[in-house]
Scaffold this active site. Structure first.
Site, PDB file in Angstrom:
ATOM      1  N   ARG A 206       3.904   5.406   9.591  1.00  0.00           N
ATOM      2  CA  ARG A 206       5.141   5.916   9.020  1.00  0.00           C
ATOM      3  C   ARG A 206       5.850   6.853   9.999  1.00  0.00           C
ATOM      4  O   ARG A 206       5.250   7.364  10.947  1.00  0.00           O
ATOM      5  CB  ARG A 206       4.859   6.679   7.725  1.00  0.00           C
ATOM      6  CG  ARG A 206       4.189   5.866   6.625  1.00  0.00           C
ATOM      7  CD  ARG A 206       3.894   6.759   5.427  1.00  0.00           C
ATOM      8  NE  ARG A 206       3.298   6.039   4.308  1.00  0.00           N
ATOM      9  CZ  ARG A 206       1.993   5.879   4.107  1.00  0.00           C
ATOM     10  NH1 ARG A 206       1.130   6.410   5.004  1.00  0.00           N
ATOM     11  NH2 ARG A 206       1.530   5.223   3.069  1.00  0.00           N
ATOM     12  N   LYS A 230       0.095  10.393   4.362  1.00  0.00           N
ATOM     13  CA  LYS A 230       0.870  11.219   3.433  1.00  0.00           C
ATOM     14  C   LYS A 230       0.010  11.751   2.292  1.00  0.00           C
ATOM     15  O   LYS A 230       0.365  12.733   1.642  1.00  0.00           O
ATOM     16  CB  LYS A 230       2.071  10.444   2.895  1.00  0.00           C
ATOM     17  CG  LYS A 230       1.751   9.311   1.936  1.00  0.00           C
ATOM     18  CD  LYS A 230       3.042   8.703   1.403  1.00  0.00           C
ATOM     19  CE  LYS A 230       2.777   7.618   0.378  1.00  0.00           C
ATOM     20  NZ  LYS A 230       4.035   7.061  -0.168  1.00  0.00           N
ATOM     21  N   HIS A 302      10.770   2.425   8.272  1.00  0.00           N
ATOM     22  CA  HIS A 302       9.928   1.793   7.259  1.00  0.00           C
ATOM     23  C   HIS A 302      10.044   0.270   7.317  1.00  0.00           C
ATOM     24  O   HIS A 302       9.086  -0.443   6.982  1.00  0.00           O
ATOM     25  CB  HIS A 302      10.284   2.307   5.865  1.00  0.00           C
ATOM     26  CG  HIS A 302       9.125   2.287   4.911  1.00  0.00           C
ATOM     27  ND1 HIS A 302       8.058   3.151   5.011  1.00  0.00           N
ATOM     28  CD2 HIS A 302       8.843   1.480   3.861  1.00  0.00           C
ATOM     29  CE1 HIS A 302       7.179   2.908   4.063  1.00  0.00           C
ATOM     30  NE2 HIS A 302       7.626   1.884   3.348  1.00  0.00           N
ATOM     31  N   ARG A 305       7.644  -0.853   9.786  1.00  0.00           N
ATOM     32  CA  ARG A 305       6.313  -0.845   9.164  1.00  0.00           C
ATOM     33  C   ARG A 305       6.118  -2.131   8.359  1.00  0.00           C
ATOM     34  O   ARG A 305       5.053  -2.765   8.436  1.00  0.00           O
ATOM     35  CB  ARG A 305       6.201   0.394   8.265  1.00  0.00           C
ATOM     36  CG  ARG A 305       4.907   0.497   7.438  1.00  0.00           C
ATOM     37  CD  ARG A 305       4.929   1.854   6.733  1.00  0.00           C
ATOM     38  NE  ARG A 305       3.976   1.964   5.657  1.00  0.00           N
ATOM     39  CZ  ARG A 305       2.701   2.337   5.800  1.00  0.00           C
ATOM     40  NH1 ARG A 305       2.224   2.588   6.991  1.00  0.00           N
ATOM     41  NH2 ARG A 305       1.909   2.453   4.750  1.00  0.00           N
ATOM     42  N   HIS A 328      -3.459   2.221   3.011  1.00  0.00           N
ATOM     43  CA  HIS A 328      -3.449   2.134   1.552  1.00  0.00           C
ATOM     44  C   HIS A 328      -4.875   2.121   1.018  1.00  0.00           C
ATOM     45  O   HIS A 328      -5.770   1.538   1.637  1.00  0.00           O
ATOM     46  CB  HIS A 328      -2.723   0.866   1.090  1.00  0.00           C
ATOM     47  CG  HIS A 328      -1.258   0.882   1.367  1.00  0.00           C
ATOM     48  ND1 HIS A 328      -0.505  -0.273   1.466  1.00  0.00           N
ATOM     49  CD2 HIS A 328      -0.388   1.903   1.577  1.00  0.00           C
ATOM     50  CE1 HIS A 328       0.755   0.038   1.719  1.00  0.00           C
ATOM     51  NE2 HIS A 328       0.843   1.345   1.796  1.00  0.00           N
ATOM     52  N   TYR A 337       3.675  -8.457   0.822  1.00  0.00           N
ATOM     53  CA  TYR A 337       3.718  -9.211   2.074  1.00  0.00           C
ATOM     54  C   TYR A 337       3.309 -10.668   1.887  1.00  0.00           C
ATOM     55  O   TYR A 337       3.702 -11.523   2.670  1.00  0.00           O
ATOM     56  CB  TYR A 337       2.845  -8.509   3.117  1.00  0.00           C
ATOM     57  CG  TYR A 337       3.264  -7.064   3.275  1.00  0.00           C
ATOM     58  CD1 TYR A 337       4.542  -6.745   3.726  1.00  0.00           C
ATOM     59  CD2 TYR A 337       2.411  -6.019   2.900  1.00  0.00           C
ATOM     60  CE1 TYR A 337       4.948  -5.428   3.821  1.00  0.00           C
ATOM     61  CE2 TYR A 337       2.816  -4.705   2.996  1.00  0.00           C
ATOM     62  CZ  TYR A 337       4.091  -4.411   3.447  1.00  0.00           C
ATOM     63  OH  TYR A 337       4.510  -3.114   3.528  1.00  0.00           O
TER      64      TYR A 337
END
Length: 352
Positions: A206, A230, A302, A305, A328, A337
């Protein structure tokens, strides 16, 4: 904004907040919450507290005077009125779907109330408050399907050979499209900008993660970069080989162009009053938008990404691997995706 900027901003806001918000902040710092997340939380609390005072729901003249008892005694309709007013405000200043912003707002308030009612303890060992009104408040989840979300990314991802084509465009062709004045600035930062673009496309990290990466966190020979996710977790992320050339070129000029020395922590630098400083998230947003718009379509970090994640899935068909690369904790977010890959497959068949 870099880590120091977030910390300074948080400390400034805390000066006008009650002590229990300061307790909340230090508790979350000790639990490795990212400063970017905590900064966003503090902004949401400021908005909420100001609204409570403005609407005379709380009989105080400043945020600092708000008490735990007053927060505990709020009613569900008080919170719902606040959310409605915030939704109206958002609709008046910009178009689009505001559910994400409202979900972030509610999530920040729930985090504060959970701390006050379940985690914090007073001198008697009791929670700060007994009633958690946020348990009764919810906002419907977004109804957009994965197919719809995938369609919104159509044309905004640099898939397949286009990843290298984009980097090649910035390296060789972009300078032919700009003014002499812009060319001077471009040549000054060319190696850095290409390193940033290639690292996004090769790793999927990110914007905030890239900004806060220090020189010591980067190992070119092993193709690894250590980032703070994050959620507050430290993660070591591998990157694809095609970025190595651009990253090496940047490291070769980092000292000469940006006056970096052993005391310069940040990996990616800019010059401020002739002194090296950490590049900001806003500056990175602008450079990604500038180069991508000149190439094909304006995108954000993003989107780069998303590009990496989609390419990785199309090559592996492994959602767990993609989730691991992106940091994740589950594969739920990576299902997008699979839908993008299916759309690309249809497009490829149409070209046969």
């Amino acid at each position: 904004m870099n880590k120091d900027g977030y910390v300074i901003g948080i400390q400034k806001m805390l000066e006008s907040y009650p002590e229990f918000v300061k307790d909340f902040y230090f508790s979350k710092v000790s639990n490795n919450y990212s400063y970017a997340t905590l900064y966003d939380y503090m902004l949401e609390y400021k908005k909420f507290f100001h609204w409570l005072i403005k609407k005379k729901i709380l009989n105080v003249s400043s945020i600092k005077e708000i008490t735990l008892k007053q927060l505990e005694d709020l009613h569900r309709n008080d919170i719902e009125r606040f959310i409605i007013d915030e939704r109206t405000r958002l609709e008046n200043i910009r178009e689009g779907n505001h559910l994400k912003a409202l979900h972030r707002l509610l999530a920040s308030l729930k985090t504060l109330y959970n701390y006050l009612s379940f985690e914090a303890e007073n001198e008697l060992g009791d929670p700060y408050i007994l009633k958690n009104i946020m348990l009764r408040v919810s906002i419907k989840k977004e109804s957009d399907t994965l197919n719809y979300r995938a369609s919104k990314l159509d044309g905004k991802l640099f898939l397949g050979l286009e990843t290298n084509s984009f980097l090649n465009f910035v390296e060789h062709d972009y300078e032919n499209l700009i003014s002499p004045r812009a060319l001077t600035s471009f040549k000054k930062n060319k190696e850095r900008d290409l390193a940033i673009l290639s690292l996004f496309l090769a790793s999927g990290i990110r914007n905030a993660e890239l900004v806060n990466t220090d020189f010591k966190d980067f190992e070119l020979s092993k193709r690894l970069v250590s980032v703070m996710r994050k959620e507050g977790n430290r993660d070591t992320v591998p990157f694809a080989p095609f970025a190595s050339k651009f990253l090496k070129n940047y490291l070769d000029v980092r000292t000469l162009k940006y006056f970096a020395d052993e005391n310069t922590e940040a990996l990616f630098l800019t010059l401020h009053n002739g002194q090296p400083s950490r590049i900001s998230s806003a500056a990175i947003n602008k450079l990604v938008e500038k180069y991508s718009q000149a190439y094909k379509v304006r995108v954000t970090p993003h989107m780069l990404r998303h590009t990496l994640a989609t390419r990785l899935y199309m090559n592996t068909h492994d959602q767990v691997l993609v989730a691991t690369q992106l940091g994740h904790s589950s594969t739920s977010a990576t299902q997008l995706y699979t839908h993008i890959a299916q759309s690309e497959l249809h497009n490829a068949l149409d070209r046969l």
